[in-house]
Design a protein around this motif. Structure first.
Motif, PDB file in Angstrom:
ATOM      1  N   THR A 131      18.658  -2.972  39.063  1.00 54.66           N
ATOM      2  CA  THR A 131      18.091  -2.248  40.213  1.00 54.66           C
ATOM      3  C   THR A 131      18.656  -2.779  41.515  1.00 54.66           C
ATOM      4  O   THR A 131      19.106  -2.026  42.381  1.00 54.66           O
ATOM      5  CB  THR A 131      16.554  -2.407  40.236  1.00 54.66           C
ATOM      6  N   MET A 132      18.639  -4.092  41.649  1.00 58.69           N
ATOM      7  CA  MET A 132      19.018  -4.692  42.924  1.00 58.69           C
ATOM      8  C   MET A 132      20.527  -4.720  43.144  1.00 58.69           C
ATOM      9  O   MET A 132      20.989  -4.853  44.276  1.00 58.69           O
ATOM     10  CB  MET A 132      18.452  -6.123  43.018  1.00 58.69           C
ATOM     11  N   ALA A 133      21.314  -4.583  42.065  1.00 62.38           N
ATOM     12  CA  ALA A 133      22.776  -4.635  42.216  1.00 62.38           C
ATOM     13  C   ALA A 133      23.384  -3.255  42.460  1.00 62.38           C
ATOM     14  O   ALA A 133      24.533  -3.137  42.852  1.00 62.38           O
ATOM     15  CB  ALA A 133      23.404  -5.258  40.964  1.00 62.38           C
TER      16      ALA A 133
ATOM     17  N   LYS B 137      18.668   2.444  39.525  1.00 57.70           N
ATOM     18  CA  LYS B 137      17.833   1.668  40.447  1.00 57.70           C
ATOM     19  C   LYS B 137      16.356   1.736  40.057  1.00 57.70           C
ATOM     20  O   LYS B 137      15.700   0.721  39.891  1.00 57.70           O
ATOM     21  CB  LYS B 137      17.961   2.233  41.863  1.00 57.70           C
TER      22      LYS B 137
END
Lengths: 422, 424
Positions: free
Chosen positions: A275-277, A257
């Motif tokens: 990061t967002m997943a 992340k």
């Protein structure tokens, strides 16, 4: 020129108002004079590290364990732990890295090599002669709780072998197992797969490699960047397809992340997509629960369970999601530890000169567990090295909360650490 | 999901959380970091100086409040009756006993205490931790102020000399540092933790007794234990036969750490989850035409996507400029960081400060803040801005808590009152 991460980390030191709350809560400086405290080695010493100063002023920064209590308590948002990690990397870049730290940073390689002949590897590492030699030659503390290679095959072996019986579903999730689950604790991965499938998700386990955190915390930033880039290459297609990448190791998910991008100046769109997943597994399960999608067909557990949230949750800044889910299980008398750190801090407590510091830091946690009474049969913690330290410090078995959850679903045997055959 | 989310873990936030959980609400607390209590002397200052007479210490604060309100009808105390304020303070005193950090007041009930500051000034405070009470300058025993050689930030000679100048009898003395610690480097909090150990403090009592002259009381830096503080204090008084008191040091303040730690663990036992290190960065609100808006959720920053924090009701207790509830720019703009509530802070930087740095009138920037109605809901005009948002503590406008020395009194009184309003 200042790099991008200098801009995200460095200027925060100007926010420091020298209140010393960080030093007051630092678990390391509480037990040793070798570490003067976060304020001194962080925002204060940083003034002398900038703009081509010939050398950093103070090697005591190497005694920062990276637990991030300082970041959590800082009222003004100084990224102290990150300042320290970068300072350590600067020392490594200037002076090189000892063989021991090079080795401890290469969790994945060690895992792979040992797994060729795990019984032999376990014997070779875990006999008292080897441990004395490892301490004398390499500086790896002889008492430190090093892991055992799995003698029943890796997580990857198991997942491949059971492909035909794995759930197929429109709902899919990507599982990031990390090195510890792959080579030492495949049962954690089995429990995670069972929980995903119980909730109707098909589990995908694409090729992946070490997140690079052991390298980051030992100051080998160059090698860590290679690892992170490889993970981006391997996982990006899944993130772009909108799939969640869910991990059982709180340190791996943190690195995917934020830790790697921030410390390594990796800020591309692809890095951001990962990061967002990425999700911690309990963060993900809590989200499902919030949406009313988590199955709660738990059986009564009947146990007193001391639970210690690992330091990495502090850096995730998502509260304590495992606690939030475990309290839903009937019959679990959850005792939440307020101890600051178990002491081990990844590979910190393996090092000869830091072993005793790690044990002294952990005493707060070990005493908390002892205070919970005779009914306690095991503890729980999300992070693997913390569990090994907890077992070392308390003589009680320790389990990942996902093992507890799988057991509450009736899918997992907590003593045998294996799935229940049904 | 909880009934109430308190944003901010200072005294007002924790008193509000306590009041609400006692009223039967489920409560969570989030905070960016650990703040104000760790910086404070941990005394409860209700009113130390009145803006009308900024150089004269207030003797009986609750009796002075009506005049204060008359001169400044928008003052936060004006939202409450004197009875409310007294009840909230009494609730705090009762709670302080329950959490194991008991507070008390002056020998003559209703008077302010006058306590020696670390610079040797006389500081008015309404309530103080038990360990500071014997320092009250209205008592007549001469003071022996004892420091430790090499201890930073505590200078007995400075304290004694300044107290002498004010007409109080005091003298200074030093003990070797090894009676307080064997550490090479330390903070005051670590010194206090060391004092929890019986071995560490074994020689302190006898050494103090040797320094003592008959009839004196002993003032020490506030390092007399954290968990074992009550025991340490009782032991030293027994061994020396003299009253012993603590003088708060520069931050981090041990009395503040004791109060915060005790309140936090007490609240946690009541089922309140308090999470630090979570900075709320965004609020999602709906505002149907003509009616107050409603906060749906707030979001805190994480290592990845923001985390949604859901609650029925929200209480903002993030403190003002000092507590970090407001932010500012060089051009003079000051704003409230989460809901962007209207502020009374002068928006022109030239109007922030008086000419003198230590100004008895106080600086205008510190008296700016959020305006609330009698139910402690932030308002624009008459109307609450959001139907489910309340505010309390040092972010409230229309008073300068630094100049008035009213910070904790306002924190407690408004924290309790806001929680009562939202629970009813």
């Amino acid at each position: 020129m200042f790099t991008e991460s200098w801009h995200s980390v460095g200027p925060t030191l100007d926010e420091c108002i020298k209140c010393n709350i960080c030093t007051s809560y630092c678990p390391v400086s509480a037990v040793t004079d070798l570490f003067p405290g976060p304020k001194y080695v962080g925002p204060q010493a940083q003034r002398f590290r900038e703009n081509g100063q010939p050398q950093s002023p103070d090697h005591s920064v190497d005694y920062c364990s990276g637990c991030r209590v300082c970041n959590e308590v800082c009222p003004t948002g100084v990224k102290i732990a990150e300042i320290n990690a970068r300072a350590r990397a600067q020392i490594v870049a200037e002076e090189g890295i000892p063989l021991r730290n090079r080795l401890l940073g290469r969790n994945e390689t060690l895992g792979k090599v040992g797994s060729v002949a795990p019984a032999l590897a376990n014997f070779s590492l875990h006999n008292s002669f080897s441990r004395v030699m490892a301490e004398k030659v390499m500086g790896i503390a002889r008492e430190a709780p090093l892991p055992h290679w799995s003698t029943t095959g890796t997580f990857g072996d198991w997942f491949k072998k059971t492909q035909s019986v794995r759930l197929k579903s429109d709902k899919k999730v990507v599982y990031y197992h990390g090195c510890a689950t792959m080579y030492y604790e495949p049962f954690v991965g089995k429990a995670a797969v069972a929980v995903f499938e119980h909730n109707g998700y098909e589990v995908l386990v694409p090729p992946q490699n070490c997140c690079g955190l052991p390298l980051l915390s030992n100051g080998e930033f160059g090698a860590a960047e290679g690892y992170h880039q490889n993970n981006i290459n391997k996982l990006l297609v899944y993130a772009q397809a909108g799939l969640d990448i869910v991990g059982t190791s709180t340190s791996c998910t943190l690195t995917l992340k934020e830790e790697a991008p921030e410390l390594l100046d990796m800020h591309s769109e692809n890095v951001h997509a990962i990061t967002m997943a990425t999700w911690d597994i309990f963060e993900w399960l809590r989200e499902r629960h919030g949406l009313g999608e988590l199955k709660t067909d738990f059986s009564e557990m009947n146990m007193v369970l001391p639970y210690h949230a690992p330091c990495q949750y502090r850096a995730h800044r998502i509260g304590k999601p495992a606690r939030d889910i475990l309290v839903l299980i009937p019959g679990i008398d959850l005792r939440e530890s307020q101890a600051r750190c178990c002491g081990i801090a990844g590979t910190y407590g393996y090092k000869k000169e830091k072993y005793q510091i790690a044990m002294d830091v952990g005493a707060e946690l070990f005493n908390f567990v002892a205070d919970q009474g005779e009914a306690v049969e095991m503890t729980a913690c999300d992070s693997e090295t913390c569990r090994w330290q907890l077992e070392h410090g308390t003589d009680l078995p320790s389990r990942h909360p996902i093992e507890i959850l799988a057991a509450a679903y009736g899918l997992y045997d907590l003593d045998k650490r294996d799935l229940v055959n049904r | 999901m909880s009934d109430l989310l308190v944003i901010g873990a200072g005294l007002s936030g924790l008193m509000a959380a306590y009041t609400a959980v006692k009223a039967g609400l489920s409560v969570n607390v989030v905070a960016k970091g650990l703040g104000s209590m760790h910086w404070s002397a941990a005394t409860i200052d209700v009113l130390g100086y009145s803006p009308a007479q900024p150089e004269t210490a207030v003797k009986r604060p609750l009796e002075q409040i009506p005049a204060l309100i008359k001169a400044n009808p928008q003052h936060p105390y004006a939202l409450l009756t004197n009875e409310h304020i007294a009840q909230a303070l009494a609730a705090f005193v009762a709670l302080s006993k329950d959490v194991g950090v008991p507070y008390g007041g002056a020998a003559n009930p209703g008077d302010n205490l006058l306590l020696p500051s670390p610079a040797g000034a006389a500081r008015p405070a309404y309530l103080a931790p038990k360990g500071q009470l014997a320092g009250d300058l209205s008592r007549s025993e001469p003071m022996l102020i004892v420091g430790f050689e090499g201890l930073r930030d505590f200078f007995p000679e400075l304290i004694a000399e300044n107290l002498n100048k004010l007409g109080y009898s005091a003298r200074a003395a030093f003990l070797p540092l090894k009676l307080a610690t064997n550490r090479r480097d330390f903070t005051n909090v670590q010194l206090a933790q060391g004092m929890d150990s019986k071995e560490q403090r074994a020689l302190l009592g006898p050494a103090l007794k040797k320094l003592l002259r008959p009839g004196e009381r002993i003032g020490l830096p506030a390092i007399l234990g954290i968990k074992a503080h009550a025991t340490v204090l009782a032991e030293l008084e027994r061994e020396t036969g003299a009253p012993v008191f603590e003088i708060p040091t520069l931050p981090p303040s041990v009395p503040g750490v004791r109060l915060y730690t005790a309140l936090r663990s007490y609240l946690q036992n009541l089922g309140v989850n308090l999470t630090a290190g979570m900075e709320v960065i965004h609020a999602s609100a709906v505002a149907p035409n003509g009616t107050p808006g409603s906060i749906q959720w707030v979001e805190s920053a994480t290592s990845s996507r923001p985390l949604k924090l859901l609650a029925d009701k929200f209480l903002l207790a993030t403190g003002g400029i000092l507590g970090g509830g407001f932010n500012s720019e060089m051009n003079g703009r000051v704003w409230e960081t989460i809901f962007d509530l209207p502020l009374t802070v002068p928006q022109n930087r030239a109007d922030w400060f008086q000419v003198r740095f230590i100004s008895p009138e106080g600086h205008p920037v510190f008296s700016g803040g959020v305006t609330v109605n009698k139910a402690f809901q932030p308002t624009a005009g008459e109307q609450p801005i959001y139907g489910n948002l309340w505010a309390a503590g040092n972010l409230l406008g229309h008073c300068d808590t630094i100049q008035e020395r009213s910070m904790e009194g306002i924190a407690i009184a408004t924290g309790v009152a806001a929680a009562q309003a939202l629970s009813s």
